[in-house]
Design an enzyme around this catalytic site. Sequence first.
Site, PDB file in Angstrom:
ATOM      1  N   GLY A   1      87.009  43.075   5.578  1.00 23.00           N
ATOM      2  CA  GLY A   1      86.835  42.744   7.001  1.00 23.00           C
ATOM      3  C   GLY A   1      85.841  43.690   7.640  1.00 23.00           C
ATOM      4  O   GLY A   1      86.177  44.813   8.011  1.00 23.00           O
ATOM      5  N   LEU A   2      84.617  43.222   7.740  1.00 18.38           N
ATOM      6  CA  LEU A   2      83.540  44.098   8.218  1.00 18.38           C
ATOM      7  C   LEU A   2      83.113  43.786   9.651  1.00 18.38           C
ATOM      8  O   LEU A   2      81.937  43.735   9.971  1.00 18.38           O
ATOM      9  CB  LEU A   2      82.338  44.032   7.269  1.00 18.38           C
ATOM     10  CG  LEU A   2      82.612  44.558   5.851  1.00 18.38           C
ATOM     11  CD1 LEU A   2      81.429  44.326   4.926  1.00 18.38           C
ATOM     12  CD2 LEU A   2      82.973  46.048   5.891  1.00 18.38           C
TER      13      LEU A   2
ATOM     14  N   ARG B   1      84.779  37.965   4.393  1.00 23.15           N
ATOM     15  CA  ARG B   1      84.821  36.521   4.129  1.00 23.15           C
ATOM     16  C   ARG B   1      83.431  35.916   4.215  1.00 23.15           C
ATOM     17  O   ARG B   1      82.995  35.172   3.338  1.00 23.15           O
ATOM     18  CB  ARG B   1      85.769  35.857   5.129  1.00 23.15           C
ATOM     19  CG  ARG B   1      85.880  34.353   4.978  1.00 23.15           C
ATOM     20  CD  ARG B   1      86.834  33.787   5.993  1.00 23.15           C
ATOM     21  NE  ARG B   1      86.379  34.051   7.384  1.00 23.15           N
ATOM     22  CZ  ARG B   1      87.010  33.623   8.462  1.00 23.15           C
ATOM     23  NH1 ARG B   1      88.120  32.923   8.347  1.00 23.15           N
ATOM     24  NH2 ARG B   1      86.541  33.899   9.665  1.00 23.15           N
TER      25      ARG B   1
ATOM     26  N   LYS C   1      91.318  39.840  11.507  1.00 26.21           N
ATOM     27  CA  LYS C   1      91.989  39.365  12.707  1.00 26.21           C
ATOM     28  C   LYS C   1      93.508  39.328  12.488  1.00 26.21           C
ATOM     29  O   LYS C   1      93.979  38.760  11.498  1.00 26.21           O
ATOM     30  CB  LYS C   1      91.471  37.958  12.979  1.00 26.21           C
ATOM     31  CG  LYS C   1      91.727  37.411  14.336  1.00 26.21           C
ATOM     32  CD  LYS C   1      90.953  36.073  14.433  1.00 26.21           C
ATOM     33  CE  LYS C   1      91.577  35.139  15.440  1.00 26.21           C
ATOM     34  NZ  LYS C   1      91.654  35.678  16.788  1.00 26.21           N
TER      35      LYS C   1
ATOM     36  N   ASN D   1      95.549  45.261  14.641  1.00 26.95           N
ATOM     37  CA  ASN D   1      96.473  45.371  15.766  1.00 26.95           C
ATOM     38  C   ASN D   1      97.591  44.355  15.596  1.00 26.95           C
ATOM     39  O   ASN D   1      97.706  43.393  16.340  1.00 26.95           O
ATOM     40  CB  ASN D   1      95.720  45.120  17.076  1.00 26.95           C
ATOM     41  CG  ASN D   1      95.871  46.312  17.999  1.00 26.95           C
ATOM     42  OD1 ASN D   1      96.804  47.102  17.868  1.00 26.95           O
ATOM     43  ND2 ASN D   1      94.945  46.442  18.923  1.00 26.95           N
TER      44      ASN D   1
ATOM     45  N   SER E   1      93.797  53.805  16.357  1.00 27.24           N
ATOM     46  CA  SER E   1      93.332  53.795  17.741  1.00 27.24           C
ATOM     47  C   SER E   1      92.128  54.705  17.910  1.00 27.24           C
ATOM     48  O   SER E   1      92.004  55.719  17.244  1.00 27.24           O
ATOM     49  CB  SER E   1      94.437  54.272  18.682  1.00 27.24           C
ATOM     50  OG  SER E   1      93.905  54.387  19.987  1.00 27.24           O
TER      51      SER E   1
ATOM     52  N   LYS F   1     102.029  52.324  17.557  1.00 30.86           N
ATOM     53  CA  LYS F   1     100.693  51.964  18.064  1.00 30.86           C
ATOM     54  C   LYS F   1     100.819  51.093  19.316  1.00 30.86           C
ATOM     55  O   LYS F   1     100.082  51.270  20.286  1.00 30.86           O
ATOM     56  CB  LYS F   1      99.900  51.235  16.976  1.00 30.86           C
ATOM     57  CG  LYS F   1      98.586  50.593  17.447  1.00 30.86           C
ATOM     58  CD  LYS F   1      97.619  51.631  17.988  1.00 30.86           C
ATOM     59  CE  LYS F   1      96.224  51.159  18.311  1.00 30.86           C
ATOM     60  NZ  LYS F   1      95.951  49.839  18.750  1.00 30.86           N
TER      61      LYS F   1
ATOM     62  N   HIS G   1     101.716  53.238  22.163  1.00 34.53           N
ATOM     63  CA  HIS G   1     100.482  53.929  22.563  1.00 34.53           C
ATOM     64  C   HIS G   1      99.671  53.037  23.514  1.00 34.53           C
ATOM     65  O   HIS G   1      99.224  53.471  24.573  1.00 34.53           O
ATOM     66  CB  HIS G   1      99.643  54.291  21.325  1.00 34.53           C
ATOM     67  CG  HIS G   1      98.208  54.584  21.624  1.00 34.53           C
ATOM     68  ND1 HIS G   1      97.278  53.588  21.871  1.00 34.53           N
ATOM     69  CD2 HIS G   1      97.539  55.749  21.759  1.00 34.53           C
ATOM     70  CE1 HIS G   1      96.119  54.154  22.151  1.00 34.53           C
ATOM     71  NE2 HIS G   1      96.232  55.443  22.078  1.00 34.53           N
ATOM     72  N   ASN G   2      99.496  51.800  23.144  1.00 31.39           N
ATOM     73  CA  ASN G   2      98.703  50.889  23.980  1.00 31.39           C
ATOM     74  C   ASN G   2      99.368  50.637  25.328  1.00 31.39           C
ATOM     75  O   ASN G   2      98.684  50.568  26.351  1.00 31.39           O
ATOM     76  CB  ASN G   2      98.476  49.555  23.265  1.00 31.39           C
ATOM     77  CG  ASN G   2      97.435  49.656  22.166  1.00 31.39           C
ATOM     78  OD1 ASN G   2      97.294  50.695  21.532  1.00 31.39           O
ATOM     79  ND2 ASN G   2      96.694  48.600  21.930  1.00 31.39           N
TER      80      ASN G   2
ATOM     81  N   GLU H   1      98.806  53.507  27.428  1.00 27.52           N
ATOM     82  CA  GLU H   1      97.398  53.428  27.857  1.00 27.52           C
ATOM     83  C   GLU H   1      97.263  52.488  29.071  1.00 27.52           C
ATOM     84  O   GLU H   1      96.570  52.816  30.044  1.00 27.52           O
ATOM     85  CB  GLU H   1      96.566  52.921  26.674  1.00 27.52           C
ATOM     86  CG  GLU H   1      95.101  52.664  26.927  1.00 27.52           C
ATOM     87  CD  GLU H   1      94.440  52.027  25.683  1.00 27.52           C
ATOM     88  OE1 GLU H   1      94.659  52.524  24.561  1.00 27.52           O
ATOM     89  OE2 GLU H   1      93.736  51.019  25.844  1.00 27.52           O
ATOM     90  N   TYR H   2      97.960  51.357  29.039  1.00 23.04           N
ATOM     91  CA  TYR H   2      97.963  50.457  30.199  1.00 23.04           C
ATOM     92  C   TYR H   2      98.429  51.204  31.446  1.00 23.04           C
ATOM     93  O   TYR H   2      97.837  51.082  32.522  1.00 23.04           O
ATOM     94  CB  TYR H   2      98.944  49.289  29.980  1.00 23.04           C
ATOM     95  CG  TYR H   2      98.416  48.059  29.305  1.00 23.04           C
ATOM     96  CD1 TYR H   2      97.852  48.103  28.033  1.00 23.04           C
ATOM     97  CD2 TYR H   2      98.533  46.808  29.928  1.00 23.04           C
ATOM     98  CE1 TYR H   2      97.422  46.954  27.408  1.00 23.04           C
ATOM     99  CE2 TYR H   2      98.097  45.658  29.303  1.00 23.04           C
ATOM    100  CZ  TYR H   2      97.553  45.720  28.044  1.00 23.04           C
ATOM    101  OH  TYR H   2      97.135  44.571  27.433  1.00 23.04           O
TER     102      TYR H   2
HETATM  103  P1  2AM Z   1      84.254  36.810   9.143  1.00 23.11           P
HETATM  104  O1  2AM Z   1      83.155  37.807   9.337  1.00 23.11           O
HETATM  105  O2  2AM Z   1      84.073  36.014   7.900  1.00 23.11           O
HETATM  106  O3  2AM Z   1      84.548  35.963  10.349  1.00 23.11           O
HETATM  107  C1  2AM Z   1      87.351  40.076  12.461  1.00 23.11           C
HETATM  108  O4  2AM Z   1      87.395  38.771  12.916  1.00 23.11           O
HETATM  109  C2  2AM Z   1      87.235  40.138  10.961  1.00 23.11           C
HETATM  110  O5  2AM Z   1      88.292  39.368  10.359  1.00 23.11           O
HETATM  111  C3  2AM Z   1      85.941  39.562  10.416  1.00 23.11           C
HETATM  112  O6  2AM Z   1      85.517  40.405   9.362  1.00 23.11           O
HETATM  113  C4  2AM Z   1      86.355  38.185   9.912  1.00 23.11           C
HETATM  114  O7  2AM Z   1      85.576  37.689   8.862  1.00 23.11           O
HETATM  115  C5  2AM Z   1      87.736  38.493   9.407  1.00 23.11           C
HETATM  116  N1  2AM Z   1      88.580  37.315   9.283  1.00 23.11           N
HETATM  117  C6  2AM Z   1      89.037  36.528  10.282  1.00 23.11           C
HETATM  118  N2  2AM Z   1      89.829  35.556   9.783  1.00 23.11           N
HETATM  119  C7  2AM Z   1      89.849  35.716   8.439  1.00 23.11           C
HETATM  120  C8  2AM Z   1      90.495  35.044   7.372  1.00 23.11           C
HETATM  121  N3  2AM Z   1      91.291  33.973   7.614  1.00 23.11           N
HETATM  122  N4  2AM Z   1      90.296  35.486   6.102  1.00 23.11           N
HETATM  123  C9  2AM Z   1      89.502  36.563   5.884  1.00 23.11           C
HETATM  124  N5  2AM Z   1      88.890  37.259   6.839  1.00 23.11           N
HETATM  125  C10 2AM Z   1      89.040  36.840   8.108  1.00 23.11           C
END
Ligand code: 2AM
Length: 477
Positions: A9-10, A33, A75, A102, A128, A185, A188-189, A192-193
């Site tokens: 997840g980049l 992905r 996500k 999160n 965080s 966490k 913490h949030n 923060e609110y």
């Molecule tokens: P993406 O770049 O292919 O959209 C934040 O949204 C990160 O979560 C992104 O790196 C996104 O990849 C990844 N992501 C969101 N849904 C995903 C899923 N169902 N499988 C793998 N990665 C996912």
Amino acid sequence: ELCDFGLIGLAVMGENLALNVESRGYRVAVFNRTTSKVDDLMAGRAKGKQFVGCHSLEDLVSSLKTPRQVMMMVKAGPAVDDLIETLIPLLSPGDILIDGGNTFYADTERRTKYVESKGLLYCGTGVSGGEEGALLGPSMMPGGSEAAWPHVKPIFQAIAAKVGPNDDIPCCEWVGPRGAGHYVKMVHNGIEYGDMQMICEAYFLLTEGLGLSNEELYDVFEDWYQGELNSYLIEITRDIFSVMDDDGGYLVDKIMDRAGAKGTGKWMSQLALDLGVPSTLVTEAVYARCLSAMKEARVRASKVLSGPNPKYSGDKTNFIEQIRDALYASKICSYAQGFVQMQAAAIEHDWPLNFGDCAMLWRGGCIIRAVFLDRIKEAFDADPKLENLLLAPYFQEAVERSQDGWRHVVASAAQLGIPTPAFSAALAYYDGYRRERLPANLLQAQRDYFGAHTFERLDKPGTFHAEWIQLRKKPKQ
Ligand code: 2AM
């Protein structure tokens, strides 16, 4: 050469965490992905560094030393479950799956049990500090399979923010089993609110009540930053008052007064209600955002509903000091509530939390980082079972010292018609908590009158019911 750490997840947080891990001398395998993001990273920020870019999860898994450490930064929600399903058959017993998103703590409770049932280890960690924290040193709140901790500890503590006189205490300690890390966490949030809402209330009093300019606000916040309110949020608030827009004027004055939210504050309020603990500050902060979001409705109401002149007529310098008192005392109440909620959750979920450690995790790296947290750590070190922060001598004395100013601010705000829901809720909490007697005797009488809900008595044990209708004085005809 095999990698020490895998990251999936980049998006911004994931990419920055991967760069952070690599910068501490580890070799990192990455996957996303949408694989073009892997190529972009490899050709860009990761160029010449110890990275292996992978185009499949199989590649990623086979690039890692065992036991493998695979961190998911995707996500929150079903994407994590899907990834877990895909990864389980690729991994070997003892490998560790980490979720740094999160995530709602209950999902981490469930996933820890599930992943452990497949012979793997699971770690759900709160992270965080935003983008910059992820890159340079976040606060990390790991929980999950206890057996994962010795494996993830070196990398986690290497990348985490450092605090203390020698900058060598990492803001990362094992929090507890299953979803404990993500719960902490979330608190913490929520805190923060509360911190943000309280600062906004101070701002509103200073502008609406005293008519301070942005230059003056800058000086007030700089002054507060030098004292016991010293914190990251006070610092950035000060700086906001110095930022000009392109076409002259201050940027802050041009921003729409409508707040957004991603929902972690709401989670904390909902769980406080479930636990039956009064986390009123975070709840008021969530509602304040809701009210702010009703911009059009407020514009309409502002043309119809009246209130007093908001200008404060007393001594300006004194009032600024009193607003500082209100902010400090309310902040103590807010943290007291947050720790009480964690204590209740720890009992409910059987998590052996160390509350002093929790305070230290937030000491650096994260949004609520503040010197103040040292005092909380000391309070729980002195008494690990401390019932409420307000009872610790340091905080008891601080509120004692601040309360005249705090009361004056809440009373003035009411008279000036300036809304201060967090300051007011904090004061009501303080005044309720410190009372031996509350009016709930009448409440129990009402409940017993209309619904035979029964009551206890102060003068003898047992459960009682009264025939209120027969016993009552007949009203005059
Ligand atoms: P993406 O770049 O292919 O959209 C934040 O949204 C990160 O979560 C992104 O790196 C996104 O990849 C990844 N992501 C969101 N849904 C995903 C899923 N169902 N499988 C793998 N990665 C996912």
